[in-house]
Design a protein around this motif. Structure first.
Motif, mmCIF file in Angstrom:
data_model
loop_
_atom_site.group_PDB
_atom_site.id
_atom_site.type_symbol
_atom_site.label_atom_id
_atom_site.label_comp_id
_atom_site.label_asym_id
_atom_site.label_seq_id
_atom_site.Cartn_x
_atom_site.Cartn_y
_atom_site.Cartn_z
ATOM 1 N N SER A 183 0.816 -1.214 0.000
ATOM 2 C CA SER A 183 0.000 0.000 0.000
ATOM 3 C C SER A 183 0.850 1.264 0.000
ATOM 4 O O SER A 183 0.401 2.324 -0.448
ATOM 5 C CB SER A 183 -0.942 0.010 1.217
ATOM 6 O OG SER A 183 -0.227 0.251 2.422
ATOM 7 N N GLU A 184 2.093 1.158 0.501
ATOM 8 C CA GLU A 184 3.006 2.294 0.505
ATOM 9 C C GLU A 184 3.631 2.539 -0.867
ATOM 10 O O GLU A 184 4.274 3.565 -1.072
ATOM 11 C CB GLU A 184 4.111 2.065 1.541
ATOM 12 C CG GLU A 184 3.641 2.180 2.984
ATOM 13 C CD GLU A 184 3.306 3.611 3.358
ATOM 14 O OE1 GLU A 184 4.239 4.444 3.448
ATOM 15 O OE2 GLU A 184 2.104 3.901 3.552
ATOM 16 N N GLY A 185 3.479 1.576 -1.777
ATOM 17 C CA GLY A 185 3.966 1.786 -3.128
ATOM 18 C C GLY A 185 5.164 0.955 -3.542
ATOM 19 O O GLY A 185 5.672 1.130 -4.665
ATOM 20 N N TYR A 186 5.631 0.054 -2.685
ATOM 21 C CA TYR A 186 6.768 -0.789 -3.072
ATOM 22 C C TYR A 186 6.339 -1.758 -4.162
ATOM 23 O O TYR A 186 5.321 -2.429 -4.053
ATOM 24 C CB TYR A 186 7.318 -1.539 -1.861
ATOM 25 C CG TYR A 186 8.114 -0.635 -0.945
ATOM 26 C CD1 TYR A 186 9.438 -0.304 -1.251
ATOM 27 C CD2 TYR A 186 7.539 -0.095 0.198
ATOM 28 C CE1 TYR A 186 10.168 0.541 -0.423
ATOM 29 C CE2 TYR A 186 8.256 0.748 1.026
ATOM 30 C CZ TYR A 186 9.576 1.065 0.710
ATOM 31 O OH TYR A 186 10.281 1.903 1.523
ATOM 32 N N ARG A 187 7.164 -1.829 -5.214
ATOM 33 C CA ARG A 187 6.763 -2.590 -6.402
ATOM 34 C C ARG A 187 7.213 -4.047 -6.363
ATOM 35 O O ARG A 187 6.516 -4.917 -6.871
ATOM 36 C CB ARG A 187 7.312 -1.893 -7.659
ATOM 37 C CG ARG A 187 6.576 -0.587 -7.967
ATOM 38 C CD ARG A 187 7.151 0.110 -9.173
ATOM 39 N NE ARG A 187 8.393 0.814 -8.876
ATOM 40 C CZ ARG A 187 8.452 2.028 -8.328
ATOM 41 N NH1 ARG A 187 7.325 2.656 -7.998
ATOM 42 N NH2 ARG A 187 9.601 2.619 -8.097
ATOM 43 N N GLU A 188 8.373 -4.313 -5.790
ATOM 44 C CA GLU A 188 8.857 -5.693 -5.701
ATOM 45 C C GLU A 188 9.167 -6.013 -4.245
ATOM 46 O O GLU A 188 9.954 -5.313 -3.605
ATOM 47 C CB GLU A 188 10.104 -5.901 -6.559
ATOM 48 C CG GLU A 188 10.619 -7.335 -6.541
ATOM 49 C CD GLU A 188 11.805 -7.546 -7.473
ATOM 50 O OE1 GLU A 188 12.827 -8.066 -7.012
ATOM 51 O OE2 GLU A 188 11.692 -7.183 -8.661
ATOM 52 N N ILE A 189 8.544 -7.068 -3.728
ATOM 53 C CA ILE A 189 8.712 -7.439 -2.326
ATOM 54 C C ILE A 189 9.391 -8.794 -2.235
ATOM 55 O O ILE A 189 8.944 -9.779 -2.843
ATOM 56 C CB ILE A 189 7.358 -7.481 -1.601
ATOM 57 C CG1 ILE A 189 6.702 -6.094 -1.618
ATOM 58 C CG2 ILE A 189 7.532 -7.967 -0.167
ATOM 59 C CD1 ILE A 189 5.324 -6.059 -0.978
ATOM 60 N N SER A 190 10.484 -8.835 -1.480
ATOM 61 C CA SER A 190 11.228 -10.063 -1.256
ATOM 62 C C SER A 190 11.246 -10.376 0.232
ATOM 63 O O SER A 190 11.052 -9.492 1.072
ATOM 64 C CB SER A 190 12.673 -9.932 -1.767
ATOM 65 O OG SER A 190 12.708 -9.544 -3.119
ATOM 66 N N VAL A 191 11.482 -11.648 0.567
ATOM 67 C CA VAL A 191 11.648 -12.053 1.962
ATOM 68 C C VAL A 191 12.967 -12.781 2.101
ATOM 69 O O VAL A 191 13.400 -13.516 1.204
ATOM 70 C CB VAL A 191 10.477 -12.941 2.453
ATOM 71 C CG1 VAL A 191 9.190 -12.151 2.527
ATOM 72 C CG2 VAL A 191 10.307 -14.175 1.586
ATOM 73 N N LEU A 192 13.611 -12.563 3.246
ATOM 74 C CA LEU A 192 14.863 -13.224 3.581
ATOM 75 C C LEU A 192 14.714 -13.833 4.968
ATOM 76 O O LEU A 192 14.394 -13.132 5.925
ATOM 77 C CB LEU A 192 16.024 -12.211 3.567
ATOM 78 C CG LEU A 192 17.335 -12.642 4.234
ATOM 79 C CD1 LEU A 192 17.930 -13.852 3.528
ATOM 80 C CD2 LEU A 192 18.324 -11.474 4.254
ATOM 81 N N GLY A 193 14.917 -15.146 5.077
ATOM 82 C CA GLY A 193 14.812 -15.815 6.364
ATOM 83 C C GLY A 193 16.063 -16.594 6.680
ATOM 84 O O GLY A 193 16.684 -17.196 5.802
ATOM 85 N N MET A 194 16.436 -16.576 7.963
ATOM 86 C CA MET A 194 17.656 -17.247 8.410
ATOM 87 C C MET A 194 17.313 -18.294 9.459
ATOM 88 O O MET A 194 16.712 -17.972 10.485
ATOM 89 C CB MET A 194 18.624 -16.221 8.995
ATOM 90 C CG MET A 194 18.940 -15.068 8.060
ATOM 91 S SD MET A 194 19.833 -13.745 8.891
ATOM 92 C CE MET A 194 19.877 -12.506 7.594
ATOM 93 N N SER A 195 17.687 -19.532 9.195
ATOM 94 C CA SER A 195 17.439 -20.641 10.118
ATOM 95 C C SER A 195 15.946 -20.713 10.441
ATOM 96 O O SER A 195 15.137 -20.851 9.531
ATOM 97 C CB SER A 195 18.310 -20.478 11.367
ATOM 98 O OG SER A 195 18.344 -21.658 12.125
ATOM 99 N N LEU A 196 15.516 -20.578 11.704
ATOM 100 C CA LEU A 196 14.087 -20.626 11.994
ATOM 101 C C LEU A 196 13.328 -19.566 11.197
ATOM 102 O O LEU A 196 12.203 -19.794 10.743
ATOM 103 C CB LEU A 196 13.837 -20.439 13.487
ATOM 104 C CG LEU A 196 12.367 -20.502 13.929
ATOM 105 C CD1 LEU A 196 11.729 -21.840 13.571
ATOM 106 C CD2 LEU A 196 12.237 -20.227 15.426
ATOM 107 N N LEU A 327 23.417 -13.346 -2.393
ATOM 108 C CA LEU A 327 22.126 -12.723 -2.135
ATOM 109 C C LEU A 327 21.973 -11.441 -2.949
ATOM 110 O O LEU A 327 20.897 -11.168 -3.504
ATOM 111 C CB LEU A 327 21.979 -12.434 -0.641
ATOM 112 C CG LEU A 327 20.708 -11.698 -0.207
ATOM 113 C CD1 LEU A 327 19.461 -12.512 -0.541
ATOM 114 C CD2 LEU A 327 20.756 -11.394 1.285
ATOM 115 N N LYS A 328 23.036 -10.653 -3.041
ATOM 116 C CA LYS A 328 22.984 -9.415 -3.830
ATOM 117 C C LYS A 328 22.649 -9.710 -5.288
ATOM 118 O O LYS A 328 21.798 -9.047 -5.893
ATOM 119 C CB LYS A 328 24.317 -8.675 -3.737
ATOM 120 C CG LYS A 328 24.397 -7.443 -4.636
ATOM 121 C CD LYS A 328 25.774 -6.833 -4.604
ATOM 122 C CE LYS A 328 25.872 -5.652 -5.569
ATOM 123 N NZ LYS A 328 25.746 -6.089 -6.987
#
Length: 339
Positions: A183-196, A327-328
Motif C-alpha cells: 500500500s506504501e507503493g513498493y513494487r517488488e517485495i522479497s523475503v529473507l529468512g535465516m534458520s528458523l 544474495l545481492k
C-alpha cells in the motif's frame, strides 16, 4: 585442519547457546494451535487437526486481512499482531526500517531463533544499493520478548500448540507487513529468512503472491526433523522424547513442514534462493537436501549456494561475504513476474 577448527568453533558456539535452555513439560495445547476446537486430550486428535490445517488454504491467512494500526516513527514500525497471546509485549509487532530512497524493491528480514540484535551490515549494504530493508521481530524476539525469559522459549518448544501458534503468528505478522508495504507503493517485495526465520519466510512466500523473491538461509522442510536432530534444540527433544516420537511429531507439526507446500513454492512467479552449510549440525544437510529435492520435483528451480562451513560459522568471513554476494546477485536480478 582449518575445517576441524571451524567445527570446534561451531560446537563451542552451540554450547554457549545451550546453557540458557532447560527442559520443559510436554503439552498439547491444541486450543492455541487451532482456535475454536474443543478440548483435545489425545495426541491422535491433535494430529487430526494438524492434518486438516495442512489442507486448509486459509490456515495462514489472517481473517481480518487488515493493514490498519501502523505507526511509523524514526525508522521504526509498530502495529498490532493479528493473534493475541497471554504475553502483552508479544502482541505488538516491531520492525526496523532502513530506507533506500527508492520504492522499487524492499526485502523483509526474519532473523534466526533467539537472535539478540538486528544486522546493521545487511541493512547498510542493501539500502545503499537501492533496496529498502525491513527487519521484523518474530514472536517473542527483540521488543516482543517475554519478560523474565532468557531466550525465545515460547517461539519453539515442547508445547506443540504454542509452537504452531507462534509460527502462524509470525506468518500473519509478516503478511500484514507485506500488505502495508504494498500500500506504501513498493513494487517488488522479497523475503529473507535465516534458520528458523527461513521457515517463516518460506511459509509466507508459499502463501502470499505478493512475494516475488524468497531467500532462505540454513533451511530445510520439516521443522519436526530439525528440532529432533539439531544441535541447538537438544533441550526441546529431551522434553519431547518421553511423550512423543519423531513420527508423531512430524504429524503434529505438519502445518509447519515446508515440504507440504513445495508446489506453492514452485509457482512460476516466485524466484527462490537458498544458502546451505555443508557442515551444519543444527539444520542437518540431509534434511536440507530432502527439501531441495522436493522443491525440484514440484517444478521449482532454486538457486542454491553450498558453503563448506557450519551453522554458526556462516556468519564468519569468508562465508558471510560469499553468502552476501550471492544474495545481492539474486535480489538484483530481474524477477520472474517482470520477465
Amino acid at each position: 585442519m582449518y575445517h576441524n577448527w571451524l567445527d570446534r568453533w561451531d560446537e563451542r558456539r552451540a554450547r554457549r547457546g545451550e546453557e540458557e535452555k532447560e527442559t520443559t513439560d510436554f503439552v498439547l495445547d491444541a486450543e492455541r494451535a487451532f482456535p475454536g476446537v474443543k478440548e483435545v486430550i489425545s495426541l491422535e486428535a491433535f494430529c487430526d487437526f494438524a492434518n486438516q490445517a495442512v489442507v486448509d488454504l486459509a490456515f495462514f491467512d489472517e481473517p481480518s486481512g487488515s493493514d490498519q494500526g501502523f505507526q511509523k516513527q524514526d525508522g521504526w514500525l509498530r502495529f498490532p499482531s493479528g493473534i493475541s497471546t497471554d504475553v502483552d509485549e508479544n502482541n505488538v509487532v516491531w520492525a526496523k526500517t532502513t530506507e533506500s530512497g527508492s520504492f522499487d524493491q524492499v526485502v523483509v528480514v526474519f532473523h534466526h531463533w533467539n537472535a539478540t540484535s538486528r544486522n546493521r551490515q545487511i541493512t547498510k549494504f542493501f539500502s545503499r544499493r537501492g533496496i529498502t530493508v525491513v527487519e521484523i521481530a518474530m514472536p517473542y524476539h527483540f521488543e516482543r520478548q517475554r519478560p523474565g525469559s532468557s531466550h525465545a522459549d515460547y517461539m519453539l518448544s515442547a508445547n506443540l500448540g504454542r509452537t504452531i501458534q507462534s509460527v502462524r503468528q509470525a506468518v500473519w505478522d509478516g503478511r500484514k507487513l507485506l500488505r502495508w508495504l504494498r500500500s506504501e507503493g513498493y513494487r517488488e517485495i522479497s523475503v529473507l529468512g535465516m534458520s528458523l526465520g527461513s521457515w517463516v519466510a518460506g511459509l509466507i512466500a508459499a502463501h502470499d503472491p505478493a512475494v516475488s523473491k524468497a531467500s532462505l538461509f540454513l533451511t530445510a522442510g520439516s521443522l519436526a526433523d530439525m528440532v529432533w536432530t539439531g544441535r541447538a534444540t537438544r533441550a526441546i527433544r529431551d522434553s519431547l522424547e518421553p511423550a512423543i516420537g519423531l513420527t508423531d511429531l512430524r504429524r503434529a507439526w505438519a502445518p509447519l513442514n515446508m515440504e507440504k507446500y513445495a508446489h506453492r513454492l514452485a509457482r512460476p512467479d516466485l524466484d527462490l534462493h537458498v544458502v546451505l552449510a555443508k557442515r551444519d549440525k543444527v539444520v542437518l544437510p540431509e534434511l536440507s537436501e530432502r527439501f531441495m529435492h522436493g522443491l525440484k520435483v514440484a517444478g521449482a528451480r532454486p538457486n542454491i549456494l553450498y558453503l563448506n562451513c557450519g551453522h554458526y560459522s556462516l556468519a564468519r568471513p569468508p562465508y558471510i561475504l560469499l553468502a552476501g554476494l550471492s544474495l545481492k546477485r539474486f535480489l538484483s536480478a530481474t524477477a520472474k513476474s517482470a520477465r
